[in-house]
Design a protein around this motif. Structure first.
Motif, mmCIF file in Angstrom:
data_model
loop_
_atom_site.group_PDB
_atom_site.id
_atom_site.type_symbol
_atom_site.label_atom_id
_atom_site.label_comp_id
_atom_site.label_asym_id
_atom_site.label_seq_id
_atom_site.Cartn_x
_atom_site.Cartn_y
_atom_site.Cartn_z
ATOM 1 N N MET A 18 4.431 43.052 21.383
ATOM 2 C CA MET A 18 3.725 42.005 20.641
ATOM 3 C C MET A 18 4.381 41.816 19.277
ATOM 4 O O MET A 18 4.799 42.778 18.644
ATOM 5 C CB MET A 18 2.258 42.418 20.445
ATOM 6 C CG MET A 18 1.486 41.421 19.598
ATOM 7 S SD MET A 18 -0.264 41.760 19.537
ATOM 8 C CE MET A 18 -0.766 41.477 21.198
ATOM 9 N N VAL A 19 4.493 40.547 18.849
ATOM 10 C CA VAL A 19 5.077 40.240 17.541
ATOM 11 C C VAL A 19 3.961 39.855 16.585
ATOM 12 O O VAL A 19 3.087 39.067 16.949
ATOM 13 C CB VAL A 19 6.078 39.067 17.661
ATOM 14 C CG1 VAL A 19 6.567 38.631 16.291
ATOM 15 C CG2 VAL A 19 7.250 39.467 18.537
ATOM 16 N N ALA A 20 3.976 40.424 15.376
ATOM 17 C CA ALA A 20 2.982 40.056 14.365
ATOM 18 C C ALA A 20 3.701 39.456 13.165
ATOM 19 O O ALA A 20 4.808 39.869 12.829
ATOM 20 C CB ALA A 20 2.186 41.296 13.932
ATOM 21 N N GLY A 21 3.092 38.503 12.521
ATOM 22 C CA GLY A 21 3.705 37.885 11.349
ATOM 23 C C GLY A 21 2.876 36.706 10.885
ATOM 24 O O GLY A 21 1.804 36.439 11.432
ATOM 25 N N ARG A 22 3.431 36.018 9.866
ATOM 26 C CA ARG A 22 2.688 34.870 9.337
ATOM 27 C C ARG A 22 2.907 33.631 10.182
ATOM 28 O O ARG A 22 2.095 32.738 10.228
ATOM 29 C CB ARG A 22 3.113 34.584 7.891
ATOM 30 C CG ARG A 22 2.679 35.664 6.938
ATOM 31 C CD ARG A 22 3.207 35.420 5.559
ATOM 32 N NE ARG A 22 4.664 35.447 5.523
ATOM 33 C CZ ARG A 22 5.378 35.392 4.410
ATOM 34 N NH1 ARG A 22 4.756 35.298 3.256
ATOM 35 N NH2 ARG A 22 6.686 35.432 4.449
ATOM 36 N N ARG A 23 4.091 33.584 10.820
ATOM 37 C CA ARG A 23 4.428 32.382 11.596
ATOM 38 C C ARG A 23 4.673 32.737 13.052
ATOM 39 O O ARG A 23 5.317 33.746 13.345
ATOM 40 C CB ARG A 23 5.697 31.735 11.032
ATOM 41 C CG ARG A 23 5.446 30.989 9.753
ATOM 42 C CD ARG A 23 6.726 30.355 9.277
ATOM 43 N NE ARG A 23 7.665 31.355 8.772
ATOM 44 C CZ ARG A 23 8.869 31.059 8.309
ATOM 45 N NH1 ARG A 23 9.281 29.817 8.303
ATOM 46 N NH2 ARG A 23 9.661 32.008 7.839
ATOM 47 N N PRO A 32 7.124 35.817 22.781
ATOM 48 C CA PRO A 32 6.299 37.009 23.030
ATOM 49 C C PRO A 32 4.875 36.788 22.513
ATOM 50 O O PRO A 32 4.644 35.901 21.694
ATOM 51 C CB PRO A 32 7.012 38.093 22.191
ATOM 52 C CG PRO A 32 7.858 37.360 21.216
ATOM 53 C CD PRO A 32 8.166 36.026 21.789
ATOM 54 N N PRO A 33 3.888 37.585 23.029
ATOM 55 C CA PRO A 33 2.515 37.460 22.520
ATOM 56 C C PRO A 33 2.516 37.634 20.999
ATOM 57 O O PRO A 33 3.276 38.446 20.474
ATOM 58 C CB PRO A 33 1.772 38.624 23.186
ATOM 59 C CG PRO A 33 2.651 39.097 24.280
ATOM 60 C CD PRO A 33 4.040 38.655 24.007
ATOM 61 N N PHE A 34 1.672 36.856 20.315
ATOM 62 C CA PHE A 34 1.726 36.796 18.845
ATOM 63 C C PHE A 34 0.391 37.185 18.226
ATOM 64 O O PHE A 34 -0.661 36.716 18.664
ATOM 65 C CB PHE A 34 2.110 35.378 18.419
ATOM 66 C CG PHE A 34 2.132 35.177 16.933
ATOM 67 C CD1 PHE A 34 3.036 35.877 16.146
ATOM 68 C CD2 PHE A 34 1.248 34.295 16.317
ATOM 69 C CE1 PHE A 34 3.072 35.705 14.771
ATOM 70 C CE2 PHE A 34 1.276 34.113 14.945
ATOM 71 C CZ PHE A 34 2.181 34.817 14.178
ATOM 72 N N LEU A 35 0.453 38.055 17.200
ATOM 73 C CA LEU A 35 -0.736 38.450 16.438
ATOM 74 C C LEU A 35 -0.572 37.940 15.007
ATOM 75 O O LEU A 35 0.298 38.440 14.276
ATOM 76 C CB LEU A 35 -0.849 39.976 16.423
ATOM 77 C CG LEU A 35 -1.980 40.578 15.598
ATOM 78 C CD1 LEU A 35 -3.315 40.335 16.276
ATOM 79 C CD2 LEU A 35 -1.757 42.082 15.412
ATOM 80 N N PRO A 36 -1.371 36.932 14.572
ATOM 81 C CA PRO A 36 -1.230 36.446 13.199
ATOM 82 C C PRO A 36 -1.561 37.565 12.208
ATOM 83 O O PRO A 36 -2.559 38.263 12.383
ATOM 84 C CB PRO A 36 -2.254 35.308 13.087
ATOM 85 C CG PRO A 36 -2.702 35.026 14.471
ATOM 86 C CD PRO A 36 -2.445 36.243 15.296
ATOM 87 N N CYS A 37 -0.701 37.751 11.201
ATOM 88 C CA CYS A 37 -0.906 38.873 10.268
ATOM 89 C C CYS A 37 -0.159 38.578 8.967
ATOM 90 O O CYS A 37 1.052 38.347 8.985
ATOM 91 C CB CYS A 37 -0.369 40.148 10.922
ATOM 92 S SG CYS A 37 -0.007 41.478 9.790
ATOM 93 N N ASP A 38 -0.898 38.549 7.844
ATOM 94 C CA ASP A 38 -0.246 38.415 6.540
ATOM 95 C C ASP A 38 -0.351 39.754 5.829
ATOM 96 O O ASP A 38 -1.442 40.208 5.487
ATOM 97 C CB ASP A 38 -0.923 37.314 5.715
ATOM 98 C CG ASP A 38 -0.188 37.079 4.401
ATOM 99 O OD1 ASP A 38 0.684 37.904 4.040
ATOM 100 O OD2 ASP A 38 -0.485 36.067 3.744
ATOM 101 N N LEU A 39 0.781 40.392 5.608
ATOM 102 C CA LEU A 39 0.788 41.744 5.035
ATOM 103 C C LEU A 39 0.287 41.761 3.592
ATOM 104 O O LEU A 39 -0.036 42.821 3.063
ATOM 105 C CB LEU A 39 2.204 42.324 5.087
ATOM 106 C CG LEU A 39 2.782 42.517 6.481
ATOM 107 C CD1 LEU A 39 4.245 42.923 6.408
ATOM 108 C CD2 LEU A 39 1.991 43.578 7.239
#
Ligand SMILES: NC(=O)c1ccc[n+]([C@@H]2O[C@H](COP(=O)([O-])OP(=O)(O)OC[C@H]3O[C@@H](n4cnc5c(N)ncnc54)[C@H](OP(=O)(O)O)[C@@H]3O)[C@@H](O)[C@H]2O)c1
Length: 276
Positions: free
Chosen positions: A1-6, A18-25
């Motif tokens: 799974m990929v996490a990120g802002r975009r 890939p499956p995406f998890l929205p995440c702003d660090l």
């Protein structure tokens, strides 16, 4: 799974993203539970380290259940340690503080950790490209002549694909290595070729299409003292840029080459694809 802002772009080689998890660090620790498995971060370490510390404070059991962490820092923490300008000194402090915070968080929760400190990342992955060697190549396309301090200092650029391969390779071994690693936690990392600045530029020129304007730019090796004298007025305008110009003559190499970790043959510079 990929996490990120975009959301990741559709891969250039086709298939689904890939499956995406929205995440702003920047939102320390976020609001949801800790992710499962193993974390690999290519985000700036000064965003990732406080985020993980926040998450660990909110969900210690979840973070303790992770299998490990691989995070990207930068070789600047070594190479800019003695910089004369405040911007670079601040950068070193930020990197160092973040590395310490990440080390403490992982130690407190028994998480195996690897911190990659890559030098000069270049290349293209899908639709994304670097902003350093690609800018140099744009400069070569615009200028008829590029003065250099002799042949320049040594460089050891690493392609983003090599960096990703090393991160995945270390991540695969992390649960087995545990938190008593036989390899160092902090890993300065470079590409497989170490070459003088002028050779790096020549190889970039040679990697362009036959009629490309970058090939016409002449690299002019000046005596280093003359080069520094000509660059001196820049000191009044921007001490940071002046120091960056001086660094062209410094050796920024000697890092672990990617192939030594990956076990394959060395890959000569430049590894393709490059930003067009
Ligand atoms: N570029 C170099 O030559 C170089 C040299 C040495 C070390 N490094 C280190 O290597 C890593 C990768 O370099 P890079 O130039 O690709 O870095 P970057 O462009 O600053 O960021 C890499 C990724 O991190 C994500 N990211 C940044 N801030 C985030 C946040 N607040 N929340 C969630 N995601 C965030 C970005 O997502 P978005 O698309 O949302 O921005 C991007 O996908 C970084 O750790 C960098 O410090 C780079």
């Amino acid at each position: 799974m990929v996490a990120g802002r975009r959301q990741p772009l559709v891969p250039a080689w086709g298939g689904d993203p890939p499956p995406f998890l929205p995440c702003d660090l920047e939102q320390a620790g976020g609001t949801g539970p800790a992710p499962l498995g193993l974390l690999i971060s290519f985000a700036p370490i000064w965003s990732f380290a406080p985020w993980l510390a926040g998450l660990a404070a909110r969900d210690p059991a979840g973070v303790g259940a992770l299998q490990g962490v691989v995070a990207c820092s930068s070789s600047s923490v070594i190479t800019k340690r003695f910089a004369a300008n405040g911007f670079d000194r601040d950068l070193v402090q930020r990197l160092r503080r973040a590395e310490e915070q990440l080390t403490l968080t992982c130690a407190a929760h028994g998480l195996p950790l690897r911190i990659l400190a890559p030098t000069l990342i270049y290349g293209q992955a899908g639709l994304l490209g670097d902003r350093n060697l690609s800018q140099l190549r744009r400069l070569l396309r615009r200028l008829p002549l590029l003065p250099l301090p002799g042949q320049g200092g040594l460089r050891q650029p690493i392609h983003c694909r090599q960096l990703a391969a090393v991160a995945l390779h270390l991540a695969d071994r992390l649960p087995l290595a545990g938190d008593h690693p036989s390899e160092p936690v902090h890993l300065p990392l470079g590409g497989d070729d170490t070459l003088p600045y002028a050779t790096m530029l020549r190889r970039l020129q040679d990697a362009t299409e036959p009629g490309d304007a970058a090939r016409r730019c002449r690299l002019l090796a000046l005596p280093p003292r003359l080069f520094q004298t000509l660059a001196a007025p820049l000191l009044l305008l921007s001490p940071k840029r002046f120091e960056a110009v001086l660094r062209m003559g410094a050796d920024l190499a000697g890092f672990t080459p990617a192939h030594r970790l990956l076990g394959g043959p060395p890959e000569p510079f430049p590894v393709l694809p490059l930003v067009p």
